[in-house]
Design an enzyme around this catalytic site. Structure first.
Site, PDB file in Angstrom:
ATOM      1  N   LYS A   1       0.798  -1.229   0.000  1.00  0.00           N
ATOM      2  CA  LYS A   1       0.000   0.000   0.000  1.00  0.00           C
ATOM      3  C   LYS A   1       0.831   1.281   0.000  1.00  0.00           C
ATOM      4  O   LYS A   1       0.384   2.324  -0.466  1.00  0.00           O
ATOM      5  CB  LYS A   1      -0.931   0.004   1.206  1.00  0.00           C
ATOM      6  CG  LYS A   1      -2.068  -0.997   1.146  1.00  0.00           C
ATOM      7  CD  LYS A   1      -3.168  -0.516   0.220  1.00  0.00           C
ATOM      8  CE  LYS A   1      -4.415  -1.383   0.326  1.00  0.00           C
ATOM      9  NZ  LYS A   1      -5.514  -0.880  -0.523  1.00  0.00           N
TER      10      LYS A   1
ATOM     11  N   SER B   1      -8.804  -0.418   6.502  1.00  0.00           N
ATOM     12  CA  SER B   1      -8.779  -1.495   7.496  1.00  0.00           C
ATOM     13  C   SER B   1      -7.416  -1.643   8.141  1.00  0.00           C
ATOM     14  O   SER B   1      -7.245  -2.418   9.065  1.00  0.00           O
ATOM     15  CB  SER B   1      -9.177  -2.823   6.841  1.00  0.00           C
ATOM     16  OG  SER B   1      -8.234  -3.173   5.851  1.00  0.00           O
TER      17      SER B   1
END
Length: 338
Positions: A59, A87
């Site tokens: 990410k 999340s």
């Protein structure tokens, strides 16, 4: 090329540009092999270890690309303030990227997140706001923050944005540089930014490579979308141990996936647990269930059937993350949906 393919949100050129922005800020992650996993699968497997990436997942590539680009072109009042909902893995990535760029970050996280992820976000400098564990609650809380923080605040989506997709696509550039003759690349899908970028990067670099998506059976919106030929969503919040794979495929990522990916392999909760243990025991690296999803996929009969029409020898698997709560591993009790 189909009409849909001509309207894709990103190109190989976008991914190459992203590489120039992120190269100094991310790890060039290693590719590992394991003879036991080869024998088990029947293929020569190559594991791209994004679990060893900064913040513990891929990410950081997309977040760094978007925030670097935002800061360099900013013309708004003061300094930009970035907001996201995640999340955990994207949350950590945005926190680190924002801190390295000298900007403030506010992170909305579901209260079901592993504690290790919440602490990591705070450690990277992000200001955490918890909410109920649904996509709707996350989006609503993020919008509240954007309103309260004013015109300098900018949303950094976890997947459904061209700059995020382009950043994640740098994985494919590295992977095919490390293993140029891959036949297939496999990775897990949630919002779709990761694998949309990989699709464009991989197919742009090597047009004959196939890209296969993996997904939990309990969060199978992408698989059902492929079957229907149109974007579908999960009717209710998915119940899966893969907390990073609970978001629906996005409107911008879907056309890329549908145009360029070969298909979707779905796996059960039990299959992810088995794959997670296999990787840890045999390869000696820590992976989260979202990464184990792709390992379970390449070990499945569904994947072998999908590969039957073409000769397949070398299969690349992206281990997308390694952020797990070591006090709550999924095999410490009978595997069941959360």
């Amino acid at each position: 090329m189909s009409a849909e393919a001509k309207k894709l949100a990103i190109s190989l050129a976008d991914i190459r540009s992203a590489m120039t922005r992120v190269r100094e800020h991310v790890h060039y992650t290693p590719v590992l092999q394991c003879s036991y996993m080869d024998a088990l699968s029947g293929y020569k497997l190559y594991f791209k270890c994004e679990n060893l990436q900064r913040t513990g997942s891929f990410k950081v590539r997309g977040a760094t690309n978007m925030i670097q680009k935002l800061v360099s072109s900013w013309q708004g009042p003061g300094r930009p303030i970035v907001v996201t909902h995640s999340s955990g893995n994207h949350a950590q990535a945005v926190s680190l990227a924002a801190t390295r760029c000298g900007v403030e970050s506010h992170i909305v996280m579901p209260n079901s997140c592993p504690l290790v992820k919440v602490k990591a976000v705070e450690g990277y400098g992000g200001k955490v706001v918890l909410c109920e564990p649904t996509e709707e609650a996350r989006k609503a809380k993020a919008q509240e923050l954007l309103t309260s923080l004013g015109p300098s605040s900018v949303l950094v989506p976890s997947s459904n944005h061209p700059d995020i997709m382009a950043g994640q696509g740098t994985i494919a550039l590295e992977f095919l540089e490390q293993v140029p003759d891959l036949d297939v690349v496999v990775g897990s899908v949630s919002g779709g930014g990761f694998m949309a970028g990989v699709c464009v990067g991989a197919k742009g670099m090597k047009p004959d490579v196939e890209v296969v998506l993996s997904e939990p059976k309990n969060a199978d919106d992408c698989a059902r979308s492929f079957e229907a030929g149109r974007l579908l969503q999960n009717a209710s919040p998915p119940k899966t141990i893969a907390d990073g794979l609970r978001v629906n495929v996005g409107e911008q990522t879907w056309p890329v996936l549908h145009s360029l990916a070969q298909g979707v392999v779905t796996v059960s909760e039990e299959e992810m647990v088995v794959a997670m243990k296999l990787v840890m025991e045999r390869m000696k690296v820590v992976v989260e269930p979202s990464a184990a999803c792709s390992v379970a996929a390449v070990l499945s009969p569904q994947f072998r059937k999908m590969m039957e029409p073409r000769p397949t020898t070398k299969v690349g698997v992206v281990l997308c993350g390694g952020n797990v709560d070591l006090d709550h591993l999924p095999w410490t009790s009978t595997p069941k949906p959360l």
